[in-house]
Design a protein around this motif. Structure first.
Motif, short mmCIF file in Angstrom:
data_model
loop_
_atom_site.label_atom_id
_atom_site.label_comp_id
_atom_site.label_asym_id
_atom_site.label_seq_id
_atom_site.Cartn_x
_atom_site.Cartn_y
_atom_site.Cartn_z
N LEU A 1 0.86 -1.17 0.00
CA LEU A 1 0.00 0.00 0.00
C LEU A 1 0.90 1.22 0.00
CD1 LEU A 1 -3.05 0.30 0.06
CD2 LEU A 1 -2.91 0.58 2.54
N VAL A 2 0.87 1.97 -1.07
CA VAL A 2 1.76 3.13 -1.13
C VAL A 2 0.97 4.37 -1.54
CG1 VAL A 2 3.80 1.77 -1.71
CG2 VAL A 2 2.41 2.74 -3.53
N SER A 3 1.52 5.51 -1.24
CA SER A 3 0.83 6.75 -1.62
C SER A 3 0.91 6.91 -3.14
CB SER A 3 1.47 7.95 -0.95
OG SER A 3 2.63 8.32 -1.64
N GLN A 4 -0.13 7.50 -3.69
CA GLN A 4 -0.14 7.67 -5.15
C GLN A 4 0.95 8.63 -5.59
OE1 GLN A 4 -3.92 8.43 -6.90
NE2 GLN A 4 -4.92 6.79 -5.75
N ARG A 5 1.24 9.58 -4.71
CA ARG A 5 2.29 10.54 -5.06
C ARG A 5 3.61 9.79 -5.32
NH1 ARG A 5 6.17 14.09 -3.02
NH2 ARG A 5 6.39 12.89 -1.11
N LEU A 6 3.88 8.82 -4.45
CA LEU A 6 5.10 8.05 -4.58
C LEU A 6 5.04 7.16 -5.82
CD1 LEU A 6 7.79 7.35 -2.99
CD2 LEU A 6 6.58 5.31 -2.28
N ALA A 7 3.91 6.49 -5.97
CA ALA A 7 3.77 5.54 -7.07
C ALA A 7 3.93 6.23 -8.41
CB ALA A 7 2.42 4.84 -6.98
N LYS A 8 3.48 7.49 -8.46
CA LYS A 8 3.51 8.18 -9.74
C LYS A 8 4.93 8.54 -10.20
CE LYS A 8 -1.11 10.09 -10.04
NZ LYS A 8 -1.94 11.27 -9.78
N ARG A 9 5.88 8.32 -9.33
CA ARG A 9 7.26 8.53 -9.77
C ARG A 9 7.74 7.39 -10.65
NH1 ARG A 9 9.69 12.99 -7.38
NH2 ARG A 9 11.70 12.25 -8.10
N SER A 10 6.95 6.36 -10.75
CA SER A 10 7.21 5.32 -11.73
C SER A 10 6.31 5.59 -12.92
CB SER A 10 6.90 3.94 -11.13
OG SER A 10 6.30 3.10 -12.10
N GLY A 11 6.90 5.69 -14.09
CA GLY A 11 6.14 6.03 -15.29
C GLY A 11 5.01 5.07 -15.53
N LYS A 12 5.31 3.77 -15.32
CA LYS A 12 4.34 2.73 -15.55
C LYS A 12 3.16 2.84 -14.58
CE LYS A 12 3.03 -1.56 -16.73
NZ LYS A 12 2.37 -1.84 -18.01
N LEU A 13 3.47 2.99 -13.27
CA LEU A 13 2.40 3.07 -12.28
C LEU A 13 1.56 4.32 -12.49
CD1 LEU A 13 4.20 1.85 -9.01
CD2 LEU A 13 2.70 0.56 -10.52
N LYS A 14 2.21 5.38 -12.90
CA LYS A 14 1.49 6.63 -13.15
C LYS A 14 0.43 6.41 -14.23
CE LYS A 14 2.31 11.47 -14.08
NZ LYS A 14 2.89 12.32 -15.10
N THR A 15 0.86 5.77 -15.33
CA THR A 15 -0.08 5.49 -16.41
C THR A 15 -1.22 4.62 -15.92
OG1 THR A 15 1.95 5.28 -17.68
CG2 THR A 15 -0.09 4.91 -18.88
N GLU A 16 -0.86 3.60 -15.13
CA GLU A 16 -1.88 2.66 -14.64
C GLU A 16 -2.90 3.38 -13.75
OE1 GLU A 16 -2.34 -0.64 -15.07
OE2 GLU A 16 -0.65 -1.00 -16.43
N ILE A 17 -2.38 4.26 -12.88
CA ILE A 17 -3.29 4.98 -11.97
C ILE A 17 -4.23 5.85 -12.79
CG2 ILE A 17 -3.42 6.76 -10.18
CD1 ILE A 17 -0.74 5.58 -9.09
N GLU A 18 -3.66 6.52 -13.79
CA GLU A 18 -4.49 7.39 -14.61
C GLU A 18 -5.54 6.60 -15.38
OE1 GLU A 18 -1.45 9.53 -16.65
OE2 GLU A 18 -1.09 10.82 -14.90
N THR A 19 -5.13 5.44 -15.89
CA THR A 19 -6.08 4.59 -16.60
C THR A 19 -7.21 4.17 -15.66
OG1 THR A 19 -4.13 3.70 -17.68
CG2 THR A 19 -6.22 2.60 -18.17
N PHE A 20 -6.83 3.82 -14.45
CA PHE A 20 -7.82 3.40 -13.46
C PHE A 20 -8.81 4.53 -13.19
CE2 PHE A 20 -9.39 3.04 -9.14
CZ PHE A 20 -9.80 1.73 -9.09
N ARG A 21 -8.26 5.74 -13.01
CA ARG A 21 -9.11 6.91 -12.75
C ARG A 21 -10.15 7.08 -13.86
NH1 ARG A 21 -9.29 7.02 -8.78
NH2 ARG A 21 -7.96 7.72 -7.09
#
Lengths: 479, 169
Positions: B15-35
């Motif tokens: 469980l990590v903060s989204q701010r942190l996760a978004k420093r990974s290009g891949k996770l950032k894209t995934e979070i945005e896709t999820f949104r």
């Protein structure tokens, strides 16, 4: 928030950000192959060397070595010699290596050798003989009971030292050169001649004694003259060595850059004589090897003539060519020896290079004709500065009359310092010459008409040829 | 603080903060896709990384956390000018972080950093492997990476001749 947890510790990082909340069974080993397990077992030494090179077991290669952009990423950090070695590993690595070479943003660098390395400044100070400090005296003639000999051309290790310096700089470099321009003092040549005499071994190309083998990889244009201008590696600080009796050698590695093509030429005695009979621009083009297809891209010529004639027919020929093509910059000088890779020394009357460039390349040349650093000379330097491509890289070659330097300025290093002050990051090499060639041209990228030169041979001048370039944008990777 | 659940190939959830996760290009894209695909803007995204096991994922997240306040480098900066990048970003913490790892872990970490698009981590791990190529002979490199020459006939000899000066040390 403080996270000072030891990175290596296996404890769960606890903080607000990383909360290993739901991890009931933290799997240490799941489905790795046996290779990794064995490596883990034996891993008490943090240095990876033991893991990498002592394992001879036959196992499948690690996955990443076949992943194109990972290998590429790794190779990008390597020096050019390592990249080339890596291209011999496998077909795929060869392909990746070629691409890395093609995309590499190479920069110029210099090589410097003299017998009192690494004490450049002290040695230069001592041998230029101007207000020699005690420290410099100590370096050259230390007060010791043993008899000391100045390390002149008879210094026994001279050639082997020079060879290893040239080769080491070359092999350790990140950048890949397309041509090496080398200037050496007469003492270096004397040392080579001495070696030949001792060994009885003759070579058609004397520079082979120093560049041995390198000329097969990179063409080398070399000259012997009564003094050299050398930039210290890494710092770009230029120093003038005016003593021909002191062994000193400086080289400029002209980088492989997309859009910049340097072609070396050599002029033989026969060609020179032929030109004397029949002075035609087409003949001159043939002798210099000016390529018809790319002639519109020819931006500059560097011309080194051997001191046999005051002005050889080939120099007149170049003047004729420039009258027809005044948009080509020219710089050069008369040297005591000119050597061109691939041509026997005795047969070479002149040599040089043609600088072809696309839009990302500019070549300018200026001549400082007044004897002092006059406002006029200053203005020319400023113009040269304005000709640089913004945010680009550059390198320069200097030809100074041997009557300038200390003799004229009353102190050493005046013009090299002047250049340095204006171009602190531009590598510069050069020679003190017996006459200079120049067609002044400030290239600003426009095609403004340039006045035809009335003459190109001068005396008592200092000529700078400046090449500036900008790396073009990247070519894309396949997929 | 908005959180995201990142699940490794072997089922461990972080469980990590989204701010942190978004420093990974891949996770950032995934979070945005999820949104975009989710109606509920409060819903907690869950991302499954099928290629990375827990131990490695944890290391990546640990590295990200340590470097969360670093300026974000453009993804292709390395291509701009290949030299010096890794040294610049390498802190003592990074060295301590990498020091105890064996080659297997480093390689997995390279793959993970590449997959998750974490440039800084990819740089320092590649740099580590690079230092093992520097100055080695061709055969030593092959042994190290368990590669076999697949050149046919005189292809290798040909290349070797072209690059004679760097092979004959």
């Amino acid at each position: 928030m403080s996270t000072k947890s030891t990175p290596s510790s296996s404890s769960t990082p606890t903080s607000l950000d990383v909360a290993n909340a739901e991890n009931p069974k933290r799997p240490r080993v799941t489905t790795e192959d046996p290779k990794e397990k064995s490596e883990q077992d034996g891993c008490s030494n943090p240095d990876l060397d033991s893991d990498l090179f002592d394992k001879s077991d036959e196992l499948a290669p690690p996955v990443f070595v076949s992943q194109y952009h990972i290998v590429k990423h790794i190779l990008q950090y390597l020096g050019i010699a390592d990249v080339l070695r890596a291209t011999l590993v496998s077909k795929q690595w060869a392909e990746i290596g070629q691409r890395v070479r093609k995309q590499r943003k190479n920069n110029p660098y210099t090589i410097l050798y003299h017998t009192y390395m690494p004490d450049h400044k002290l040695a230069f100070e001592y041998f230029n003989g101007f207000e020699v400090s005690e420290e410099a005296k100590q370096l050259v003639k230390p007060a010791s009971k043993e008899r000391h000999r100045v390390k002149n051309y008879e210094y026994p290790a001279l050639l082997s030292e020079a060879r290893s310096v040239v080769k080491k700089t070359f092999l350790d470099s990140y950048d890949e050169p397309q041509l090496l321009v080398t200037f050496a003092t007469t003492a270096i040549d004397n040392s080579v001649l001495r070696e030949i005499k001792i060994n009885g071994e003759r070579s058609e190309e004397r520079m082979e004694w120093i560049l041995r083998g390198l000329q097969k990889t990179v063409p080398c244009l070399s000259s012997i003259s009564c003094g050299v201008i050398a930039t210290l590696p890494n710092t770009c600080k230029a120093l003038e060595m005016e003593r021909s009796t002191y062994p000193c050698l400086s080289s400029l590695a002209i980088p492989k850059v997309q859009g910049l093509t340097i072609k070396m030429f050599g002029v033989t005695n026969q060609q020179n004589k032929m030109l004397k009979k029949k002075m035609e621009v087409d003949n001159v083009k043939n002798i210099l090897g000016i390529d018809k297809k790319n002639e519109d891209k020819l931006k500059g010529i560097v011309f080194l003539q051997r001191a046999t004639y005051r002005t050889a027919p080939i120099a007149t020929g170049i003047l004729q060519y420039l009258r027809a093509n005044p948009n080509v910059a020219l710089g050069g000088g008369i040297h005591e020896g000119v050597f061109v890779t691939g041509l026997p020394d005795d047969n070479v009357i002149a040599g040089g290079m043609l600088i072809y460039g696309e839009e990302n390349v500019r070549v300018s040349s200026i001549a400082l004709q007044e004897t002092k650093i006059s406002p006029n000379n200053q203005k020319k330097i400023d113009q040269l500065k304005s000709s640089l491509i913004p945010d680009g890289k550059s390198f320069a070659i200097m030809f100074a009359c041997n009557g300038r330097g200390i003799g004229m300025h009353d102190r050493p290093n005046v013009e090299a310092d002047l250049f340095n002050a204006h171009f602190p990051t531009t590598p510069l090499v050069g020679a003190f010459t017996l006459g200079e060639f120049c067609h002044e041209l400030i290239s600003t990228g426009s095609n403004a008409p340039v006045e035809s030169p009335r003459r190109i041979d001068f005396a008592y001048t200092t000529v700078f040829v400046m090449v500036s370039y900008k790396h073009t944008s990247e070519t894309q990777d396949p997929k | 603080m908005a959180l995201v659940r990142v699940i490794s190939s072997d089922g461990a959830a972080f469980l990590v903060s989204q701010r942190l996760a978004k420093r990974s290009g891949k996770l950032k894209t995934e979070i945005e896709t999820f949104r975009k695909s989710s109606d509920n803007s409060e819903a907690q995204p869950e991302i499954r990384i099928v290629t990375i096991r827990a131990e490695i994922l944890r290391l990546v997240l640990q590295w990200l956390q340590q470097h969360q306040n670093d300026p974000v480098l453009p993804a292709n900066q390395n291509e701009q000018d290949g030299r010096g990048d890794a040294e610049m970003g390498q802190s003592q913490w990074d060295r301590d972080f990498l020091a105890p790892m064996d080659l297997g872990i480093v390689m997995e970490l390279i793959l993970a950093a590449n997959h998750l698009e974490v440039k800084g981590l990819l740089d320092i791990t590649c740099k580590l492997v690079e230092s093992k190529i520097t100055g080695r002979t061709v055969d030593e490199i092959r042994t190290a990476f368990k590669l076999k020459s697949d050149f046919k006939g005189n292809e290798e000899e040909q290349t070797r001749l072209e690059n004679r000066w760097c092979v004959e040390n």
